[in-house]
Design a protein around this motif. Structure first.
Motif, short mmCIF file in Angstrom:
data_model
loop_
_atom_site.label_atom_id
_atom_site.label_comp_id
_atom_site.label_asym_id
_atom_site.label_seq_id
_atom_site.Cartn_x
_atom_site.Cartn_y
_atom_site.Cartn_z
N VAL A 44 8.44 5.68 34.07
CA VAL A 44 7.44 5.47 33.01
C VAL A 44 8.05 4.68 31.84
O VAL A 44 7.48 3.69 31.38
CB VAL A 44 6.87 6.82 32.50
N SER A 47 8.67 1.12 32.70
CA SER A 47 7.41 0.35 32.81
C SER A 47 6.85 0.03 31.43
O SER A 47 6.22 -1.01 31.24
CB SER A 47 6.39 1.09 33.68
N ILE A 48 7.09 0.91 30.45
CA ILE A 48 6.63 0.62 29.08
C ILE A 48 7.40 -0.57 28.50
O ILE A 48 6.83 -1.44 27.84
CB ILE A 48 6.76 1.89 28.19
N LEU A 62 -0.77 -4.83 24.00
CA LEU A 62 0.07 -3.79 24.63
C LEU A 62 -0.82 -2.75 25.29
O LEU A 62 -0.50 -2.22 26.36
CB LEU A 62 0.92 -3.10 23.57
N CYS A 63 -1.97 -2.43 24.64
CA CYS A 63 -2.87 -1.39 25.14
C CYS A 63 -4.31 -1.89 25.00
O CYS A 63 -4.62 -2.60 24.03
CB CYS A 63 -2.70 -0.11 24.33
N ASP A 64 -5.16 -1.52 25.97
CA ASP A 64 -6.54 -2.02 25.90
C ASP A 64 -7.36 -1.32 24.81
O ASP A 64 -8.40 -1.82 24.41
CB ASP A 64 -7.24 -1.97 27.26
N ARG A 158 -5.74 13.91 18.58
CA ARG A 158 -4.70 14.95 18.53
C ARG A 158 -4.08 15.13 17.15
O ARG A 158 -3.20 15.96 16.96
CB ARG A 158 -3.60 14.64 19.55
N CYS A 190 -0.55 9.62 26.72
CA CYS A 190 0.30 8.43 26.56
C CYS A 190 1.61 8.77 25.87
O CYS A 190 1.85 8.36 24.73
CB CYS A 190 -0.46 7.36 25.81
N LEU A 241 4.37 10.48 29.97
CA LEU A 241 3.11 10.55 30.71
C LEU A 241 2.79 11.99 31.17
O LEU A 241 1.98 12.21 32.04
CB LEU A 241 3.14 9.60 31.93
N GLY A 242 3.52 12.96 30.59
CA GLY A 242 3.31 14.37 30.96
C GLY A 242 3.92 14.73 32.31
O GLY A 242 3.63 15.78 32.86
N LEU A 243 4.82 13.87 32.83
CA LEU A 243 5.37 14.09 34.17
C LEU A 243 6.69 14.85 34.13
O LEU A 243 7.37 14.97 35.15
CB LEU A 243 5.58 12.74 34.88
N CYS A 274 2.66 6.02 22.89
CA CYS A 274 3.92 5.39 23.28
C CYS A 274 4.09 3.97 22.72
O CYS A 274 5.20 3.45 22.77
CB CYS A 274 4.04 5.37 24.81
N PHE A 275 3.04 3.36 22.21
CA PHE A 275 3.18 2.02 21.63
C PHE A 275 3.22 2.06 20.10
O PHE A 275 3.41 1.05 19.46
CB PHE A 275 2.03 1.11 22.08
N ALA B 67 -10.03 -7.12 26.25
CA ALA B 67 -8.68 -6.64 25.90
C ALA B 67 -7.95 -6.09 27.12
O ALA B 67 -6.87 -5.52 26.97
CB ALA B 67 -8.77 -5.58 24.81
N PRO B 119 0.99 4.57 33.61
CA PRO B 119 1.11 4.49 32.15
C PRO B 119 0.10 3.47 31.57
O PRO B 119 -0.35 2.58 32.29
CB PRO B 119 2.55 4.02 31.94
N PRO B 120 -0.20 3.61 30.28
CA PRO B 120 -1.26 2.77 29.67
C PRO B 120 -0.79 1.35 29.38
O PRO B 120 -0.99 0.83 28.29
CB PRO B 120 -1.57 3.53 28.37
N ASN B 121 -0.15 0.75 30.38
CA ASN B 121 0.50 -0.55 30.19
C ASN B 121 -0.47 -1.71 30.40
O ASN B 121 -0.44 -2.39 31.43
CB ASN B 121 1.68 -0.66 31.14
N THR B 122 -1.31 -1.94 29.40
CA THR B 122 -2.40 -2.92 29.55
C THR B 122 -1.92 -4.32 29.93
O THR B 122 -2.48 -4.93 30.84
CB THR B 122 -3.22 -2.96 28.25
#
Lengths: 284, 174
Positions: A44, A47-48, A62-64, A158, A190, A241-243, A274-275, B67, B119-122
């Protein structure tokens, strides 16, 4: 500092904030990868980093969930601002959102319609309005520094701002913060989280200080209190990722403001994703 | 492990929690707004499975906006509630993030379906898209049921055959 310059610099800074990891952020991830023993956690985190490399290269978000734009301004006490200053920032934000492109998630309609979302969303990425600007003073300076920070929705669910009865002990307040953060991380998909805290005298002050902490915080410079919170949240073992793994929180950014002569402290927490913090700064 | 969509039951049988996959081929996308509608249409027997085949395919819990794409939380009521119905209709991979409740873990097992997380890797995920088109419910805009063709889309098996990576005893490596 012309109107057009402010628009262009604000727009470019929004894109930078949304697409690029800062060196201290990247380094924090590299160190976290080294510490992990769990292969899923390593996968994870790596990959980030890969996502950040692609985002920077392609100038893609970075994120949608491109987030709600916030601006943090630092204004020198000898600086003068031109007319139309705030309009130029607003125009720059809208322009940056269109160029990014941001997720078109501006909710249409009047007060009640916006609450129920019954009139749908604007198709214009630039229709996501700027949040109220936060300002701080730069002593003995003629400079103006603008930070754009993009706030995604998951961390908002949160986060919270609430009083803590401190019983005249900083540890009592920290214990409460660790508990809130651990509960928040357990629900935030995340991970690793980047925790943002402000402690002040009113709900507004605490939230504003939390934003300041996220805007100024540096992953490579963590105070003993920040380190303690991160370490204790990481004992939960929730992991990326909670893993599972050692990195539930990557860092903590805390700003302690002036305090009230009282038995309560007002704590505002953002369980950043995470971003986070997706931010960039420019001098105008 | 590389996997090409659609998958057959034998492939699913081999998958274990903690396996990392690279998926190529068709992935459908949908989330809160559209997935309950699809389940309702399936229950009414009105789904056109020749036009939009589901057997052996994947549903990724995401919007598709300018996006890009990125997983939303799969344990939201409308999304998690759609997993049993969609699994029964042949969806084998449900892709999202977050833990799922016991009943859903059971429903996945009964239908030989699995839950994957990514992961949220857009930027990274969006770079895997070769083509995209709306498959159904275009009125939902970015939440329409969308068909993507992807190459080497990364994910990890989080729930399979009654085991969950989110359970302490679910086979989580230390």
């Amino acid at each position: 500092m012309t109107y057009e310059e402010i628009v262009r610099k604000t727009s470019d800074t929004l894109i930078q904030a949304s697409t690029v990891f800062r060196p201290d952020q990247e380094e924090a991830y590299r160190m976290a990868v080294k510490k992990e023993r769990n292969p899923n956690a390593k996968w994870v985190l790596e990959s980030i980093l890969e996502n950040a490399a692609v985002a920077e290269k392609t100038k893609f978000p970075l994120c949608d969930d491109t987030g709600i734009p916030h601006v943090f301004l630092e204004v020198g006490d000898r600086a003068s601002l031109p007319g139309g200053f705030q309009s130029a920032i607003r125009e720059g934000i809208a322009d940056g959102l269109r160029r990014l492109p941001g997720r078109p998630m501006g909710v249409k309609g009047g007060d009640a319609e916006r609450l129920s979302q019954c009139c749908g969303l604007s198709e214009d990425s630039g229709a996501v309005a700027l949040a109220p600007i936060q300002i701080r003073e730069l002593p003995d300076s003629d400079r103006v520094r603008l930070t754009v920070i993009m706030m995604g929705g998951g961390p908002e669910i949160r986060g919270k701002t609430l009083r803590v009865f401190h019983k005249h002990s900083a540890e009592v307040v920290i214990d409460e913060m660790v508990q809130w953060a651990t509960e928040g991380c357990d629900k935030l998909g995340c991970l690793p989280a980047v925790l943002g805290f402000g402690i002040g005298r009113s709900n507004l002050e605490a939230a504003s200080l939390s934003l300041e902490a996220m805007c100024r915080g540096d992953f490579s410079r963590q105070s003993p209190m920040e380190q303690e919170i991160t370490r204790r949240v990481n004992e939960s073992g929730i992991g990326p990722l909670g893993l599972g793994g050692r990195t539930t929180a990557l860092a903590t950014f805390l700003k302690v403001g002036p305090q009230r002569a009282s038995g309560v402290r007002i704590v505002s927490m953002r369980v950043g994703c995470c971003f986070d913090p997706r931010r960039a700064t420019v001098e105008l | 492990m590389k996997v090409t969509m659609p998958v057959d039951d034998a492939v699913i049988q081999k998958l274990q929690v903690n396996d990392t996959l690279e998926i190529s081929g068709v992935i459908y996308c949908g989330r809160d707004a559209v997935l309950p509608k699809i389940v309702k249409t399936l229950e009414e027997g009105a789904w056109d499975s020749e036009k939009i085949p589901l057997e052996g395919y994947a549903v990724f819990h995401t919007a598709v906006s300018p996006a890009g794409i990125g997983p939303t939380s799969s344990n939201k009521l409308d999304i998690e509630g759609s997993i049993p119905g969609l699994s029964k209709a042949g969806i084998r991979f449900h892709i999202g993030k977050g833990s799922l409740k016991k009943e859903t873990v059971e429903a996945l097992k009964e239908n030989n379906s699995v839950f994957l997380v990514t992961p949220p890797n857009t930027a990274l995920l969006t770079s895997k898209i070769q083509s995209q088109e709306i498959a159904a419910y275009p009125e939902e805009g970015m939440e329409a049921f969308t068909r993507l063709i992807v190459t080497d889309f990364p994910a990890i098996v989080a729930i399979a055959h009654g085991k969950s990576i989110f359970d302490k005893e679910g086979g989580k490596p230390q």
